[in-house]
Scaffold this motif. Sequence first.
Motif, PDB file in Angstrom:
ATOM      1  N   GLY A   1       2.811  -1.838  -3.305  1.00 33.43           N
ATOM      2  CA  GLY A   1       4.249  -1.800  -3.043  1.00 33.43           C
ATOM      3  C   GLY A   1       4.910  -0.582  -3.659  1.00 33.43           C
ATOM      4  O   GLY A   1       5.746   0.075  -3.029  1.00 33.43           O
ATOM      5  N   GLY A   2       4.522  -0.258  -4.888  1.00 32.12           N
ATOM      6  CA  GLY A   2       5.072   0.922  -5.548  1.00 32.12           C
ATOM      7  C   GLY A   2       4.673   2.205  -4.837  1.00 32.12           C
ATOM      8  O   GLY A   2       5.483   3.119  -4.675  1.00 32.12           O
TER       9      GLY A   2
ATOM     10  N   TYR B   1       8.926   1.538 -13.099  1.00 29.65           N
ATOM     11  CA  TYR B   1       8.035   0.633 -12.369  1.00 29.65           C
ATOM     12  C   TYR B   1       6.628   0.643 -12.972  1.00 29.65           C
ATOM     13  O   TYR B   1       6.016  -0.401 -13.168  1.00 29.65           O
ATOM     14  CB  TYR B   1       7.993   1.038 -10.890  1.00 29.65           C
ATOM     15  CG  TYR B   1       7.343   0.025  -9.984  1.00 29.65           C
ATOM     16  CD1 TYR B   1       8.005  -1.158  -9.661  1.00 29.65           C
ATOM     17  CD2 TYR B   1       6.085   0.243  -9.448  1.00 29.65           C
ATOM     18  CE1 TYR B   1       7.416  -2.094  -8.822  1.00 29.65           C
ATOM     19  CE2 TYR B   1       5.492  -0.689  -8.614  1.00 29.65           C
ATOM     20  CZ  TYR B   1       6.164  -1.847  -8.298  1.00 29.65           C
ATOM     21  OH  TYR B   1       5.572  -2.771  -7.473  1.00 29.65           O
TER      22      TYR B   1
ATOM     23  N   GLN C   1       4.700  -2.493 -14.756  1.00 28.14           N
ATOM     24  CA  GLN C   1       3.355  -2.952 -14.396  1.00 28.14           C
ATOM     25  C   GLN C   1       2.468  -3.060 -15.633  1.00 28.14           C
ATOM     26  O   GLN C   1       1.727  -4.025 -15.791  1.00 28.14           O
ATOM     27  CB  GLN C   1       2.705  -1.993 -13.390  1.00 28.14           C
ATOM     28  CG  GLN C   1       3.289  -2.067 -12.005  1.00 28.14           C
ATOM     29  CD  GLN C   1       2.688  -1.024 -11.099  1.00 28.14           C
ATOM     30  OE1 GLN C   1       2.819   0.165 -11.343  1.00 28.14           O
ATOM     31  NE2 GLN C   1       2.020  -1.469 -10.054  1.00 28.14           N
TER      32      GLN C   1
ATOM     33  N   LEU D   1       3.680  -6.069 -17.650  1.00 26.64           N
ATOM     34  CA  LEU D   1       3.369  -7.334 -16.989  1.00 26.64           C
ATOM     35  C   LEU D   1       1.884  -7.676 -17.089  1.00 26.64           C
ATOM     36  O   LEU D   1       1.534  -8.835 -17.327  1.00 26.64           O
ATOM     37  CB  LEU D   1       3.804  -7.294 -15.523  1.00 26.64           C
ATOM     38  CG  LEU D   1       3.597  -8.590 -14.736  1.00 26.64           C
ATOM     39  CD1 LEU D   1       4.409  -9.743 -15.341  1.00 26.64           C
ATOM     40  CD2 LEU D   1       3.961  -8.385 -13.271  1.00 26.64           C
ATOM     41  N   SER D   2       1.020  -6.685 -16.945  1.00 25.68           N
ATOM     42  CA  SER D   2      -0.412  -6.980 -17.042  1.00 25.68           C
ATOM     43  C   SER D   2      -0.760  -7.510 -18.434  1.00 25.68           C
ATOM     44  O   SER D   2      -1.562  -8.437 -18.574  1.00 25.68           O
ATOM     45  CB  SER D   2      -1.260  -5.760 -16.700  1.00 25.68           C
ATOM     46  OG  SER D   2      -1.135  -4.750 -17.683  1.00 25.68           O
TER      47      SER D   2
ATOM     48  N   VAL E   1      -2.253  -9.623  -8.536  1.00 27.02           N
ATOM     49  CA  VAL E   1      -0.839  -9.318  -8.773  1.00 27.02           C
ATOM     50  C   VAL E   1      -0.643  -7.813  -8.935  1.00 27.02           C
ATOM     51  O   VAL E   1       0.244  -7.206  -8.317  1.00 27.02           O
ATOM     52  CB  VAL E   1      -0.304 -10.074 -10.015  1.00 27.02           C
ATOM     53  CG1 VAL E   1       1.074  -9.567 -10.421  1.00 27.02           C
ATOM     54  CG2 VAL E   1      -0.277 -11.570  -9.757  1.00 27.02           C
ATOM     55  N   MET E   2      -1.487  -7.184  -9.755  1.00 24.93           N
ATOM     56  CA  MET E   2      -1.354  -5.747 -10.001  1.00 24.93           C
ATOM     57  C   MET E   2      -1.633  -4.929  -8.742  1.00 24.93           C
ATOM     58  O   MET E   2      -0.984  -3.902  -8.499  1.00 24.93           O
ATOM     59  CB  MET E   2      -2.293  -5.303 -11.128  1.00 24.93           C
ATOM     60  CG  MET E   2      -1.933  -5.871 -12.494  1.00 24.93           C
ATOM     61  SD  MET E   2      -0.316  -5.317 -13.077  1.00 24.93           S
ATOM     62  CE  MET E   2       0.599  -6.833 -12.968  1.00 24.93           C
TER      63      MET E   2
ATOM     64  N   ILE F   1      -1.062  -5.842  -5.608  1.00 25.66           N
ATOM     65  CA  ILE F   1       0.116  -5.970  -4.739  1.00 25.66           C
ATOM     66  C   ILE F   1       1.254  -5.094  -5.254  1.00 25.66           C
ATOM     67  O   ILE F   1       1.907  -4.374  -4.486  1.00 25.66           O
ATOM     68  CB  ILE F   1       0.552  -7.446  -4.621  1.00 25.66           C
ATOM     69  CG1 ILE F   1      -0.496  -8.232  -3.827  1.00 25.66           C
ATOM     70  CG2 ILE F   1       1.934  -7.571  -3.984  1.00 25.66           C
ATOM     71  CD1 ILE F   1      -0.345  -9.735  -3.915  1.00 25.66           C
ATOM     72  N   LEU F   2       1.476  -5.119  -6.566  1.00 27.39           N
ATOM     73  CA  LEU F   2       2.529  -4.282  -7.153  1.00 27.39           C
ATOM     74  C   LEU F   2       2.221  -2.793  -6.972  1.00 27.39           C
ATOM     75  O   LEU F   2       3.113  -1.995  -6.674  1.00 27.39           O
ATOM     76  CB  LEU F   2       2.721  -4.611  -8.627  1.00 27.39           C
ATOM     77  CG  LEU F   2       3.363  -5.960  -8.931  1.00 27.39           C
ATOM     78  CD1 LEU F   2       3.370  -6.226 -10.435  1.00 27.39           C
ATOM     79  CD2 LEU F   2       4.774  -6.025  -8.372  1.00 27.39           C
ATOM     80  N   ALA F   3       0.952  -2.422  -7.146  1.00 29.63           N
ATOM     81  CA  ALA F   3       0.573  -1.017  -6.991  1.00 29.63           C
ATOM     82  C   ALA F   3       0.781  -0.548  -5.551  1.00 29.63           C
ATOM     83  O   ALA F   3       1.313   0.538  -5.310  1.00 29.63           O
ATOM     84  CB  ALA F   3      -0.872  -0.804  -7.421  1.00 29.63           C
TER      85      ALA F   3
END
Length: 139
Positions: free
Chosen positions: A94-95, A63, A67, A70-71, A87-88, A90-92
């Motif tokens: 969630g992770g 994961y 990230q 993707l960045s 975006v990052m 939200i991903l952070a």
Amino acid sequence: GQTTDLLTCVSTYWVPPLFGLAGFLIGWLYIWLDAVFLADQGGKKQLEVLHPSVPKVLLGISYFTFQYWLSGILSAHGLDRSSILNVMSILAAGGFIALDGTTSGLITSAATAVGGPLIEVGLISILPTLGGNGGAWAY
């Protein structure tokens, strides 16, 4: 010469050792904070936090790598920095919720979020004096 559409990674000799040092410091921060916050917890909860399953560890590594990738892809395709940050973030979050969720993890993440950029600013500002490789963009 020929040009390609492939992304090229450019770095300098001192970046890998600094990444290793950062990983070492973050790892020990986790160990110390876990000892502080989990000392009064016992049983199964403490065991699950201190010894996550191998698949969960591999998922966390994957994961994080996703990230990072993707960045870079979003930046290479011209997405603005604010959108990438959203975006990052939200991903952070969630992770963190799915893979960690501990007080130690929250403190370590916050320290990394604040300390990382401060260290980056320092490196970028002293880069020319370290015999940089053509500019801060390329470290």
